[in-house]
Write a protein that holds these residues in place. Structure first.
Motif, PDB file in Angstrom:
ATOM      1  N   PRO A  32      61.703  41.890 -38.027  1.00 28.32           N
ATOM      2  CA  PRO A  32      61.105  41.182 -36.882  1.00 28.32           C
ATOM      3  C   PRO A  32      59.845  40.392 -37.238  1.00 28.32           C
ATOM      4  O   PRO A  32      59.674  39.246 -36.798  1.00 28.32           O
ATOM      5  N   ARG A  33      58.973  40.947 -38.054  1.00 27.99           N
ATOM      6  CA  ARG A  33      57.766  40.207 -38.458  1.00 27.99           C
ATOM      7  C   ARG A  33      58.112  39.019 -39.349  1.00 27.99           C
ATOM      8  O   ARG A  33      57.505  37.959 -39.237  1.00 27.99           O
ATOM      9  N   LEU A  34      59.067  39.200 -40.230  1.00 27.06           N
ATOM     10  CA  LEU A  34      59.464  38.095 -41.111  1.00 27.06           C
ATOM     11  C   LEU A  34      60.092  36.969 -40.306  1.00 27.06           C
ATOM     12  O   LEU A  34      59.820  35.784 -40.557  1.00 27.06           O
ATOM     13  N   ARG A  35      60.937  37.316 -39.331  1.00 20.53           N
ATOM     14  CA  ARG A  35      61.549  36.281 -38.485  1.00 20.53           C
ATOM     15  C   ARG A  35      60.485  35.546 -37.690  1.00 20.53           C
ATOM     16  O   ARG A  35      60.527  34.326 -37.562  1.00 20.53           O
ATOM     17  N   GLN A  37      67.305  38.326 -44.722  1.00 20.58           N
ATOM     18  CA  GLN A  37      68.701  38.697 -44.925  1.00 20.58           C
ATOM     19  C   GLN A  37      68.850  40.060 -45.599  1.00 20.58           C
ATOM     20  O   GLN A  37      69.817  40.768 -45.348  1.00 20.58           O
ATOM     21  N   ALA A  38      67.883  40.445 -46.432  1.00 19.16           N
ATOM     22  CA  ALA A  38      67.974  41.712 -47.167  1.00 19.16           C
ATOM     23  C   ALA A  38      67.081  42.800 -46.589  1.00 19.16           C
ATOM     24  O   ALA A  38      67.140  43.941 -47.052  1.00 19.16           O
ATOM     25  N   GLY A  39      66.290  42.467 -45.577  1.00 15.44           N
ATOM     26  CA  GLY A  39      65.268  43.383 -45.083  1.00 15.44           C
ATOM     27  C   GLY A  39      65.774  44.502 -44.197  1.00 15.44           C
ATOM     28  O   GLY A  39      66.903  44.504 -43.722  1.00 15.44           O
ATOM     29  N   VAL A  91      69.250  32.527 -39.157  1.00 13.08           N
ATOM     30  CA  VAL A  91      68.833  33.907 -39.452  1.00 13.08           C
ATOM     31  C   VAL A  91      67.912  34.473 -38.371  1.00 13.08           C
ATOM     32  O   VAL A  91      67.606  35.672 -38.381  1.00 13.08           O
ATOM     33  N   LEU A  92      67.486  33.633 -37.438  1.00  7.11           N
ATOM     34  CA  LEU A  92      66.587  34.083 -36.372  1.00  7.11           C
ATOM     35  C   LEU A  92      67.368  34.747 -35.244  1.00  7.11           C
ATOM     36  O   LEU A  92      68.519  34.399 -34.985  1.00  7.11           O
ATOM     37  N   SER A  93      66.725  35.659 -34.556  1.00  3.13           N
ATOM     38  CA  SER A  93      67.339  36.282 -33.387  1.00  3.13           C
ATOM     39  C   SER A  93      67.322  35.292 -32.229  1.00  3.13           C
ATOM     40  O   SER A  93      66.596  34.286 -32.262  1.00  3.13           O
ATOM     41  N   VAL A  98      61.010  31.754 -49.187  1.00  7.81           N
ATOM     42  CA  VAL A  98      60.576  33.125 -49.427  1.00  7.81           C
ATOM     43  C   VAL A  98      61.068  34.046 -48.303  1.00  7.81           C
ATOM     44  O   VAL A  98      61.521  35.162 -48.562  1.00  7.81           O
ATOM     45  N   LEU A  99      60.991  33.571 -47.062  1.00  6.59           N
ATOM     46  CA  LEU A  99      61.290  34.416 -45.906  1.00  6.59           C
ATOM     47  C   LEU A  99      62.777  34.653 -45.673  1.00  6.59           C
ATOM     48  O   LEU A  99      63.182  35.778 -45.374  1.00  6.59           O
ATOM     49  N   VAL A 100      63.595  33.618 -45.782  1.00  2.00           N
ATOM     50  CA  VAL A 100      65.020  33.759 -45.444  1.00  2.00           C
ATOM     51  C   VAL A 100      65.704  34.843 -46.278  1.00  2.00           C
ATOM     52  O   VAL A 100      66.364  35.723 -45.714  1.00  2.00           O
ATOM     53  N   PRO A 101      65.563  34.852 -47.598  1.00  2.56           N
ATOM     54  CA  PRO A 101      66.216  35.931 -48.363  1.00  2.56           C
ATOM     55  C   PRO A 101      65.690  37.323 -47.998  1.00  2.56           C
ATOM     56  O   PRO A 101      66.447  38.288 -47.967  1.00  2.56           O
ATOM     57  N   ARG A 102      64.403  37.411 -47.686  1.00  7.01           N
ATOM     58  CA  ARG A 102      63.833  38.706 -47.301  1.00  7.01           C
ATOM     59  C   ARG A 102      64.349  39.148 -45.933  1.00  7.01           C
ATOM     60  O   ARG A 102      64.549  40.340 -45.701  1.00  7.01           O
TER      61      ARG A 102
END
Length: 185
Positions: free
Chosen positions: A49-52, A41-43, A74-76, A35-39
């Protein structure tokens, strides 16, 4: 802890309030990374930052298995530092970074042990720490999607080596060799 019943509601709570409880709810979802990775990438810059950070804590909650390189990528860099520090913190190391120590204190698993050594780390822990340190090295060696249960490992020499096909484990023999040669810590 009372969590929403859907991932979408959990993400909405996380984005609206950013409270520790929302991060814990997201971390508990077994398929949160899907759920998180696509969001991520498109966010937008406001939500990413909150999703990561939610992805960091989801991965830490599921540290008993090797992580997917494409997920960690996908993480900083700052999130990957928290992730690597968190692996050791889950095994009892008090975080040397005050910010990380403060963050980890919000989680039940954070119980610093004065006698901590890296001998407490499992092989999976060590692999996950290396992955957090340099996800690109794993992306080169591990294909993102297997095409069959057994597939050829990537090779610039045309080796055609065969490995058991798991998107997380395929090509790790190549990766481990590269990591021991390129060890940074």
């Amino acid at each position: 802890l009372t969590c929403p019943t859907t991932e979408d509601d959990t993400v909405a709570n996380l984005l609206s309030d950013g409270k520790v409880a929302s991060y814990k709810c997201m971390a508990a979802w077994p398929n949160a990374e899907d759920v998180l990775v696509p969001r991520i990438q498109a966010g937008s810059e406001q939500v990413v930052p909150r999703l990561r950070r939610a992805l960091v804590f989801h991965l830490l909650q599921h540290n008993e298995h090797p992580w997917k390189p494409q997920t960690v990528a996908v993480l900083s860099a700052a999130d990957r530092r928290i992730l690597a520090d968190g692996v050791k913190a889950r095994r009892g190391r008090k975080s040397p970074a005050e910010l990380h120590h403060h963050i980890f204190q919000q989680w039940e698993w954070y119980q610093p042990v004065p006698s901590y050594t890296d001998n407490r780390l499992t092989a999976v822990d060590k692999t996950n720490i290396r992955l957090a340190d340099d996800p690109e090295a794993f992306l080169v060696a591990a294909p993102s999607t297997p095409t069959s249960p057994v597939q050829a490992a990537p090779s610039s020499t045309g080796c055609g080596c065969v490995t058991s096909g798991s998107p997380t484990l395929a090509g790790f023999g190549v990766v481990f060799t590269a990591l021991f040669i390129r060890r940074r810590w």
